[in-house]
Design a protein around this motif. Structure first.
Motif, PDB file in Angstrom:
ATOM      1  N   LEU A  90      33.380  47.895  53.935  1.00 55.78           N
ATOM      2  CA  LEU A  90      33.609  49.212  53.338  1.00 55.78           C
ATOM      3  C   LEU A  90      34.131  49.095  51.907  1.00 55.78           C
ATOM      4  CD1 LEU A  90      33.815  52.326  53.653  1.00 55.78           C
ATOM      5  CD2 LEU A  90      36.139  51.971  54.524  1.00 55.78           C
ATOM      6  N   VAL A  91      35.113  48.213  51.680  1.00 55.54           N
ATOM      7  CA  VAL A  91      35.709  48.042  50.349  1.00 55.54           C
ATOM      8  C   VAL A  91      35.558  46.566  49.948  1.00 55.54           C
ATOM      9  CG1 VAL A  91      37.746  48.420  48.909  1.00 55.54           C
ATOM     10  CG2 VAL A  91      37.426  49.780  50.986  1.00 55.54           C
ATOM     11  N   PRO A  92      34.426  46.193  49.350  1.00 53.91           N
ATOM     12  CA  PRO A  92      34.211  44.791  48.964  1.00 53.91           C
ATOM     13  C   PRO A  92      35.287  44.308  47.998  1.00 53.91           C
ATOM     14  CG  PRO A  92      32.160  46.041  48.847  1.00 53.91           C
ATOM     15  CD  PRO A  92      33.262  47.039  49.035  1.00 53.91           C
ATOM     16  N   LYS A  93      35.657  43.035  48.150  1.00 52.57           N
ATOM     17  CA  LYS A  93      36.739  42.465  47.355  1.00 52.57           C
ATOM     18  C   LYS A  93      36.278  42.211  45.924  1.00 52.57           C
ATOM     19  CE  LYS A  93      40.538  39.174  48.014  1.00 52.57           C
ATOM     20  NZ  LYS A  93      41.543  40.255  48.072  1.00 52.57           N
ATOM     21  N   GLU A  94      37.144  42.560  44.977  1.00 53.08           N
ATOM     22  CA  GLU A  94      36.843  42.371  43.559  1.00 53.08           C
ATOM     23  C   GLU A  94      37.595  41.160  43.009  1.00 53.08           C
ATOM     24  OE1 GLU A  94      37.898  46.004  41.639  1.00 53.08           O
ATOM     25  OE2 GLU A  94      36.221  47.137  42.467  1.00 53.08           O
ATOM     26  N   GLY A  95      37.105  40.624  41.900  1.00 58.25           N
ATOM     27  CA  GLY A  95      37.779  39.516  41.228  1.00 58.25           C
ATOM     28  C   GLY A  95      37.841  38.252  42.048  1.00 58.25           C
ATOM     29  N   PHE A  96      36.839  38.048  42.914  1.00 57.51           N
ATOM     30  CA  PHE A  96      36.888  36.930  43.843  1.00 57.51           C
ATOM     31  C   PHE A  96      35.780  35.910  43.593  1.00 57.51           C
ATOM     32  CE2 PHE A  96      36.750  35.052  48.156  1.00 57.51           C
ATOM     33  CZ  PHE A  96      38.097  34.764  48.285  1.00 57.51           C
ATOM     34  N   ILE A  97      34.779  36.313  42.831  1.00 57.03           N
ATOM     35  CA  ILE A  97      33.633  35.430  42.580  1.00 57.03           C
ATOM     36  C   ILE A  97      33.737  34.830  41.187  1.00 57.03           C
ATOM     37  CG2 ILE A  97      31.127  35.291  42.471  1.00 57.03           C
ATOM     38  CD1 ILE A  97      31.005  37.725  44.290  1.00 57.03           C
ATOM     39  N   ARG A  98      33.502  33.544  41.113  1.00 52.76           N
ATOM     40  CA  ARG A  98      33.502  32.845  39.825  1.00 52.76           C
ATOM     41  C   ARG A  98      32.164  32.134  39.604  1.00 52.76           C
ATOM     42  NH1 ARG A  98      39.797  30.626  39.759  1.00 52.76           N
ATOM     43  NH2 ARG A  98      40.698  32.719  39.629  1.00 52.76           N
ATOM     44  N   LYS A  99      31.925  31.801  38.348  1.00 50.52           N
ATOM     45  CA  LYS A  99      30.654  31.183  37.997  1.00 50.52           C
ATOM     46  C   LYS A  99      30.901  29.922  37.183  1.00 50.52           C
ATOM     47  CE  LYS A  99      26.236  32.260  35.762  1.00 50.52           C
ATOM     48  NZ  LYS A  99      25.458  33.313  35.073  1.00 50.52           N
TER      49      LYS A  99
END
Length: 364
Positions: free
Chosen positions: A125-134
């Protein structure tokens, strides 16, 4: 097996990196190097639960809610938190909490909640933000395949139902090494232009140290050129709440009766009926008033959560049925799930689901 040897399994079930910043998860008290005698899994590590652990010869209590949430300045036994901690320490019992680490897991609290109601086609419902890096790096054409494979093995390149995801492009790199350099291509002191492959992969932030270790171990350059970016993309498989669909639409009254039966709640506070049948349902175990707008945006016909205040019921705006089913009730199957999860992987160590009811709310 020592207590600390159980932590990787707990991290597999509820990665600590998934926890919210405000939370207090992981080992709260106890000696991680002590031999594990048994595990008691509970919702809240109250004094009565510690008594149960003593009775069952368990020196590790795995709880959902952290009994230590904010700092303690004194330990005098003046309240339920201090009494539980004192008894645990006196009896060499370790306490480990998972809380929002399990809340945010795709198979965690809210999937358990959704499954209890029979919801299908569920998603966060509320996907987590600031969690993916490249990670972006550059290497020789000969090195790029083994380097890329090592990054995949370390956990990079997983996107939803796909793994080994990357983008690769070719180009021309330039450099000049000083007198102390040892270049892979070209000579020190000389301007060199060489063919290179640019590799781009994404990863979850808690994997960064493993990704960098794989990069430096498998790269052929003396000086590894790389960049790491924090992305604004939302992680669709990590986050709070869940939204799914009932097998068939039902009336609002029938839906609330279903919830009352399945979640074993003593009462449900809800907003005014909308007159629509309930088919698409959003859930969020525990306090979830912050996600009312997310439920509306997800086109949910109903949103189930807990700890709603008076004025928050107005936020339904007639767009959905908003229901507070109770904090404990919305998470009631969590401890059982945790006990089952640990029990199926641990051999030789007994895992017990606590029989102590720690729900502080009673219905008359």
């Amino acid at each position: 097996m020592k207590i600390k040897d159980i932590f990787p399994l707990l991290e597999q079930m509820a990665p600590l990196a998934y926890a919210e910043d405000f939370d207090n998860v992981g080992l709260l008290t106890g000696n991680p190097y002590a031999e594990a005698n048994g595990i008691l899994v509970c919702h809240d590590a109250l004094e009565a639960v510690i008594d149960e652990a003593i009775l069952k010869n368990c020196n590790l209590v795995v709880c959902f809610h952290p009994i230590l949430f904010s700092g303690l300045k004194k330990l005098t036994g003046r309240n339920y938190v201090e009494r539980a901690i004192i008894k645990a320490i006196k009896n060499d019992i370790a306490i480990y909490a998972v809380h929002t680490a399990l809340d945010n897991h795709q198979q965690g609290v809210n999937k358990i909640f959704a499954d209890a109601l029979g919801l299908m086609n569920t998603k966060i419902l509320v996907p987590k933000e600031g969690f993916i890096r490249k990670l972006v790096t550059y290497t020789t054409p000969q090195n790029h395949i083994p380097l890329r494979s090592a990054l995949f093995t370390a956990g990079a390149g997983s996107i939803g139902n796909y793994n080994n995801c990357s983008f690769n492009s070719t180009g021309s790199g330039t450099y000049r090494g000083n007198e102390n350099s040892n270049p892979q291509v070209g000579q020190r002191g000389e301007f060199t232009q060489a063919d290179e492959v640019k590799i781009e992969v994404t990863f979850e932030k808690q994997q960064e140290s493993a990704i960098l270790k794989a990069l430096f171990t498998n790269h052929v350059y003396e000086e590894v050129a790389y960049e790491i970016y924090s992305l604004e993309n939302r992680h669709q498989n990590v986050g709070l709440g869940m939204v799914g669909e009932l097998p068939e639409p039902v009336t609002e009254a029938d839906f609330l009766n279903l919830v009352k039966t399945k979640m074993q709640t003593g009462g449900i506070r809800h907003s005014a009926f909308t007159g629509k049948n309930i088919h698409r349902v959003a859930v969020l175990g525990g306090a979830g008033s912050f996600a009312i707008k997310n439920a509306i945006a997800a086109d949910a016909d109903a949103y189930l959560t807990a700890d709603l205040k008076y004025h928050q019921f107005y936020e339904a705006e007639g767009k959905l049925l908003l229901a507070d089913i109770g904090h404990y009730e919305s998470e009631r199957y969590t401890a059982g799930y945790m006990a089952t999860y640990l029990g199926q992987y641990l051999n030789g160590i007994k895992v017990f689901a606590s029989q102590t009811n720690t729900n502080p709310v009673h219905y008359f």
